[in-house]
Design an enzyme around this catalytic site. Structure first.
Site: not given
Ligand SMILES: C[S@@+](CC[C@H](N)C(=O)[O-])C[C@H]1O[C@@H](n2cnc3c(N)ncnc32)[C@H](O)[C@@H]1O
Length: 398
Positions: A74
């Protein structure tokens, strides 16, 4: 010569922290210290240093078969804003849903050696990558878990803070159930197609917002994924809704676009666009969003407001949406409405009334209080109450 050739990662990180403070994304010393401590580039090993340390750009991590991002690191600005919303204290137990490693490392800095951090992701590749990056950067104590965040991570509950880092369509019972009594949930919640990072505290009825901020995120996958309907009116123009009560007649709405355009101007200033957007999204009687491609905007058929999606009022054969024009008197902008179709006048009048009402009564930051009430919906639903799967979102305006 590129910035990274002149400045190494340490200098770029110091610049990033300074800029995040200047832009009021970082407002506290602990969050500044966390951003200064964690080597952000170690969590984006394949990205150019300038991208890794850019304030507003995300770093791609994984795309789906259509080339759309499903995981990114992000943007630093948004991470800072959300960490300030979370108000994490030393010794706390924190769950992050949506991994990458970097944000979990920032949280580990904030909770210190007496606290604990668990980060869960639905995608094994992302969990494995986060684990490698965390270990390499010296954050081996962060727990990484492979799980659909819809069910939370019950093993470590209760959590003082739960931070969700993918756009959630609803708040599943597990997140409220796994939150400590005085806990806080920070979640990018999508309500009628509009996403805000909301810091929710518990109250007797469910959750009540402490703050909300503009946020864009990749969507949540798995059990809790949003189910939206999209009507393609023609190549480059679509109307999308997640409300079962909104009927979308693509053919009739497409035909409406070919009818003469009606403009109505509000005499009200167009500013605080994210606050106005939230108000319109929640107050329109047929909640939906209009999207248009750059080509169709440049052709003059659709206003530029639709490039990123704009709240639209639709009925069976007509359409009205927000636009703006320069206000010669003030140097700012005036809000207005463009409408098409046999009932363009009626829809434009309804829409312009909302623009004026907002400008006269609620034109300020933080005018909304957002509640999440788990359980069955009250009947009948009021205009500012949005039905979700596990409860309702209810908004009041000040
Ligand atoms: C924007 S990224 C996270 C960025 C991260 N927190 C960072 O440190 O930059 C969003 C993440 O959410 C995960 N995701 C999507 N749906 C999800 C779910 N139902 N449960 C857990 N993770 C999920 C995706 O696989 C993705 O890796």
């Amino acid at each position: 010569m590129s910035a990274s050739a002149v400045h190494g990662p340490d200098a770029l990180r110091a610049d990033m922290v300074r800029a995040l403070r200047d832009q009021d994304a970082i407002t506290s010393e602990p969050v500044a210290a966390a951003f200064a401590a964690v080597p952000r580039h170690r969590f984006a090993p394949n990205a150019p240093l300038e991208l890794a340390y850019d304030l507003h750009r995300t770093v791609p991590v994984k795309k789906d078969e259509h080339g759309l991002d499903i995981s990114v690191m992000s943007a630093a600005h948004l991470q800072a804003v959300m960490l300030e919303q979370a108000d994490i204290q030393p010794g706390m137990k924190v769950l992050e849903i949506g991994s990458g490693g970097y944000n979990a490392a920032l949280i580990q800095e904030l909770v210190g050696s007496d606290g604990s951090v668990t980060t869960a992701d639905i995608d094994r590749d992302i969990v494995d990558r986060a684990r490698l990056c965390l270990d390499a950067a010296g954050y081996g104590q962060v727990n990484t878990v492979l799980a659909d965040g819809e069910a939370g991570v019950p093993g470590g509950a209760p959590y003082d803070r739960i931070m969700v880092t993918a756009a959630a369509w609803d708040i599943p019972p597990s997140w409220i159930g796994e939150l400590a009594e005085k806990g806080r949930l920070v979640v990018p919640l999508t309500v009628r197609g509009t996403t805000r990072s909301i810091a929710f505290d518990r109250d007797d009825e469910g959750l009540i917002s402490h703050s909300y901020r503009l946020a864009r995120f990749v969507p949540m996958q798995g059990e809790g994924a949003a189910k939206e309907r999209k009507a393609l009116l023609r190549d480059g123009v679509a109307v999308q809704t997640d409300d079962v009560r909104v009927r979308l007649n693509a053919e009739a709405l497409n035909h409406a676009l070919d009818t003469p355009r009606l403009e109505r101007w509000s005499d009200a200033a167009y500013d605080l666009p994210d606050e106005l957007e939230l108000y319109l999204t929640l107050q329109l009687s047929s909640p939906a969003r209009l999207y248009a491609s750059k080509d169709l905007v440049e052709s003059g058929l659709v206003e530029a407001s639709a490039l990123l999606g704009v709240p639209v009022l639709v009925n069976e054969n007509s359409i009205a949406y927000r636009t703006r024009r320069e206000n010669g008197d003030t140097g700012g902008f005036e809000s207005g409405v463009v409408a098409h179709g046999p009932q363009a006048e009626a829809l434009a009048d309804q829409y312009v009334d909302l623009l004026r009402h907002w400008a006269h009564n609620h034109r300020r930051r933080g005018a909304a209080t957002i509640r999440y009430l788990p359980g069955s919906a009250p009947s009948p639903l009021s205009q500012s109450t949005v039905l979700k799967r596990h409860g309702v979102v209810a908004v009041s305006w000040h």
